[in-house]
Design an enzyme around this catalytic site. Structure first.
Site, PDB file in Angstrom:
ATOM      1  N   GLY A 167      44.659  83.839 145.781  1.00  0.00           N
ATOM      2  CA  GLY A 167      45.098  84.731 144.703  1.00  0.00           C
ATOM      3  C   GLY A 167      45.997  83.947 143.767  1.00  0.00           C
ATOM      4  O   GLY A 167      45.882  82.710 143.670  1.00  0.00           O
ATOM      5  N   ILE A 169      49.171  83.145 143.968  1.00  0.00           N
ATOM      6  CA  ILE A 169      50.042  82.152 144.609  1.00  0.00           C
ATOM      7  C   ILE A 169      49.206  80.975 145.126  1.00  0.00           C
ATOM      8  O   ILE A 169      49.544  79.811 144.901  1.00  0.00           O
ATOM      9  CB  ILE A 169      50.862  82.774 145.758  1.00  0.00           C
ATOM     10  CG1 ILE A 169      51.713  83.932 145.239  1.00  0.00           C
ATOM     11  CG2 ILE A 169      51.742  81.725 146.435  1.00  0.00           C
ATOM     12  CD1 ILE A 169      52.397  84.755 146.322  1.00  0.00           C
ATOM     13  N   ARG A 189      38.347  85.959 150.045  1.00  0.00           N
ATOM     14  CA  ARG A 189      37.286  86.973 150.122  1.00  0.00           C
ATOM     15  C   ARG A 189      36.230  86.713 149.047  1.00  0.00           C
ATOM     16  O   ARG A 189      35.044  86.733 149.300  1.00  0.00           O
ATOM     17  CB  ARG A 189      37.881  88.360 149.896  1.00  0.00           C
ATOM     18  CG  ARG A 189      38.137  89.102 151.171  1.00  0.00           C
ATOM     19  CD  ARG A 189      38.750  90.413 150.852  1.00  0.00           C
ATOM     20  NE  ARG A 189      39.786  90.246 149.832  1.00  0.00           N
ATOM     21  CZ  ARG A 189      40.656  91.178 149.496  1.00  0.00           C
ATOM     22  NH1 ARG A 189      40.625  92.326 150.078  1.00  0.00           N
ATOM     23  NH2 ARG A 189      41.581  90.965 148.572  1.00  0.00           N
ATOM     24  N   ARG A 251      53.012  86.462 155.333  1.00  0.00           N
ATOM     25  CA  ARG A 251      53.685  87.395 156.240  1.00  0.00           C
ATOM     26  C   ARG A 251      53.519  86.870 157.668  1.00  0.00           C
ATOM     27  O   ARG A 251      52.447  86.367 158.034  1.00  0.00           O
ATOM     28  CB  ARG A 251      53.068  88.794 156.143  1.00  0.00           C
ATOM     29  CG  ARG A 251      53.425  89.570 154.882  1.00  0.00           C
ATOM     30  CD  ARG A 251      54.915  89.910 154.790  1.00  0.00           C
ATOM     31  NE  ARG A 251      55.248  90.700 153.614  1.00  0.00           N
ATOM     32  CZ  ARG A 251      55.635  90.201 152.447  1.00  0.00           C
ATOM     33  NH1 ARG A 251      55.742  88.877 152.294  1.00  0.00           N
ATOM     34  NH2 ARG A 251      55.957  90.988 151.442  1.00  0.00           N
ATOM     35  N   GLU A 280      61.932  89.245 161.447  1.00  0.00           N
ATOM     36  CA  GLU A 280      62.770  88.390 160.593  1.00  0.00           C
ATOM     37  C   GLU A 280      64.187  88.921 160.630  1.00  0.00           C
ATOM     38  O   GLU A 280      64.375  90.104 160.329  1.00  0.00           O
ATOM     39  CB  GLU A 280      62.258  88.394 159.149  1.00  0.00           C
ATOM     40  CG  GLU A 280      60.994  87.583 158.993  1.00  0.00           C
ATOM     41  CD  GLU A 280      60.365  87.678 157.609  1.00  0.00           C
ATOM     42  OE1 GLU A 280      60.942  88.378 156.743  1.00  0.00           O
ATOM     43  OE2 GLU A 280      59.309  87.096 157.393  1.00  0.00           O
ATOM     44  N   HIS A 299      62.454  83.610 154.746  1.00  0.00           N
ATOM     45  CA  HIS A 299      61.694  84.414 153.766  1.00  0.00           C
ATOM     46  C   HIS A 299      62.334  84.303 152.367  1.00  0.00           C
ATOM     47  O   HIS A 299      62.841  85.282 151.822  1.00  0.00           O
ATOM     48  CB  HIS A 299      61.634  85.885 154.216  1.00  0.00           C
ATOM     49  CG  HIS A 299      60.500  86.646 153.578  1.00  0.00           C
ATOM     50  ND1 HIS A 299      59.811  87.636 154.224  1.00  0.00           N
ATOM     51  CD2 HIS A 299      59.948  86.562 152.334  1.00  0.00           C
ATOM     52  CE1 HIS A 299      58.891  88.129 153.410  1.00  0.00           C
ATOM     53  NE2 HIS A 299      58.952  87.490 152.249  1.00  0.00           N
ATOM     54  N   ILE A 300      62.260  83.087 151.834  1.00  0.00           N
ATOM     55  CA  ILE A 300      62.913  82.830 150.541  1.00  0.00           C
ATOM     56  C   ILE A 300      61.909  82.483 149.444  1.00  0.00           C
ATOM     57  O   ILE A 300      62.262  81.875 148.438  1.00  0.00           O
ATOM     58  CB  ILE A 300      63.979  81.710 150.659  1.00  0.00           C
ATOM     59  CG1 ILE A 300      63.379  80.446 151.310  1.00  0.00           C
ATOM     60  CG2 ILE A 300      65.185  82.180 151.420  1.00  0.00           C
ATOM     61  CD1 ILE A 300      64.277  79.223 151.242  1.00  0.00           C
ATOM     62  N   GLY A 301      60.655  82.883 149.669  1.00  0.00           N
ATOM     63  CA  GLY A 301      59.607  82.561 148.683  1.00  0.00           C
ATOM     64  C   GLY A 301      59.965  82.980 147.266  1.00  0.00           C
ATOM     65  O   GLY A 301      59.668  82.280 146.303  1.00  0.00           O
TER      66      GLY A 301
HETATM   67  O1  GLV Z   1      57.606  88.336 150.048  1.00  0.00           O
HETATM   68  C1  GLV Z   1      57.609  88.428 148.865  1.00  0.00           C
HETATM   69  C2  GLV Z   1      56.760  89.317 148.126  1.00  0.00           C
HETATM   70  O2  GLV Z   1      56.087  90.152 148.738  1.00  0.00           O
HETATM   71  O3  GLV Z   1      56.741  89.223 146.891  1.00  0.00           O
END
Ligand code: GLV
Length: 335
Positions: A167, A169, A189, A251, A280, A299-301
């Site tokens: 997608g 990202i 997909r 995730r 987490e 979880h710092i994306g």
């Molecule tokens: O985890 C981050 C998001 O869902 O944007």
């Protein structure tokens, strides 16, 4: 002459939007409140709980950091709710079926998060490949006898990166990886358009197993759904090269974590770098936290000033589109 100081009859009341709170660990960022107030009449959960009169006014809920929790009770108490505007791309914390049954739409922010999350993917891949965290510990340890030759890393240049989930990202990861001269495989997909594949030099693997067998680095960038839950388990890990590294930026529950621990213990794969886990954070005594070849970030994306700002803007745009009956930029359609 009309008095310009008071509200004009023509001025429209701003739509009322429920938020969890302001600031702290369970509220909308204080720095975003001014912006939000330009578009909405903000109502905090506290205010909402105190006054029943507010319930009828609320047209939307702005969800930030998965709060407020959208459950049956809340939905039943908001008779005029039109849209849940999620700040963030992942919506696995929202019960889409339940929300849909109330005739309420859900929107997310897939564009705002893409650069910062792709950056974290690259950062984790590079950190794992070059053993950056171990290096930091060594640099600050009292033992000065270490030599780099004793803990060599590997180069990502010319290595094969398998991206699972192409997608927004995933595609940004591919763009970055191209600049590192990586060979790029992807599974999704739907196959991307030929010109998009060419732009980043990515080859489609219809069969996920082919990607797993060939990749030196496997990066997970899928949405968490019932189909992707435990997508990477014992069988998939065993298909990977013993020299391969798994990177997860989507995730935690996309990977069977017990199978992952076992695979690392048995040297089925070489290393892992995770921005997401379940739960987490992990319990302090979790085996993943005790292994040298594991890097975990909390979880710092999307944890950058810019991303959070853009997420708020994108969420506001979505909410306003729903409330004004305009085309919705990013609606989440429940399948
Ligand atoms: O985890 C981050 C998001 O869902 O944007």
């Amino acid at each position: 002459m009309a008095d310009s100081s008071g509200p004009s009859i023509m001025e429209k009341e701003l739509p009322s939007v429920l938020i969890s709170g302001i600031g702290g660990t369970s509220g909308v960022l204080e720095s975003h409140v001014e912006f939000l107030k330009k578009h909405f009449n903000l109502i905090t959960m506290k205010e909402f709980q105190k006054s029943k009169e507010l319930h009828e006014k609320i047209k939307s809920v702005f969800v930030f950091e998965r709060l407020p929790v959208i459950d049956q009770e809340l939905l039943e108490s908001l008779p005029n709710l039109k849209v849940i505007g999620n700040s963030g791309v992942g919506v696995n914390h929202l019960n889409l079926k339940l929300i849909g049954s109330f005739g309420v739409k859900v929107t997310n922010t897939p564009h705002a998060v893409s650069d910062s999350t792709a950056d974290i993917g690259m950062a984790l891949m590079l950190a794992s490949a070059r053993r950056l965290v171990e290096g930091c510990y060594l640099a600050t340890s009292p033992d000065t006898t270490h030599f780099a030759v004793n803990w060599l890393g590997v180069e990502v240049s010319r290595a094969t990166l398998g991206i699972i989930g192409m997608g927004n990202i995933g595609y940004k990861v591919a763009k970055r990886a191209k600049a590192f001269d990586m060979k790029i495989l992807y599974h999704n997909r739907n196959q991307r358009k030929e010109e998009e594949e060419q732009e980043v030099g990515a080859t489609y693997c219809k069969n996920i197993d082919d990607l797993l067998r060939q990749s030196d680095f496997v990066m997970l960038v899928v949405n968490l759904t019932s189909e992707t839950h435990n997508l990477i388990g014992k069988r998939e890990l065993e298909l990977m090269k013993p020299t391969a590294t798994l990177i997860n930026i989507c995730r935690g529950a996309v990977v069977d974590q017990d199978a992952l621990v076992e695979a690392l213990q048995n040297k089925i794969i070489k290393a892992v770098a995770l921005d997401v886990t379940y739960p987490e954070p992990l319990p302090r005594d979790h085996l993943l936290l005790q292994m040298k070849n594991v890097i975990i970030t909390p979880h710092i994306g999307t944890a950058t000033d810019q991303a959070l700002h853009m997420m708020t803007e994108e969420a506001v745009e979505n909410i306003l589109a729903v409330l004004n009956d305009l085309p919705i930029p990013s609606e989440v359609i429940s399948k």
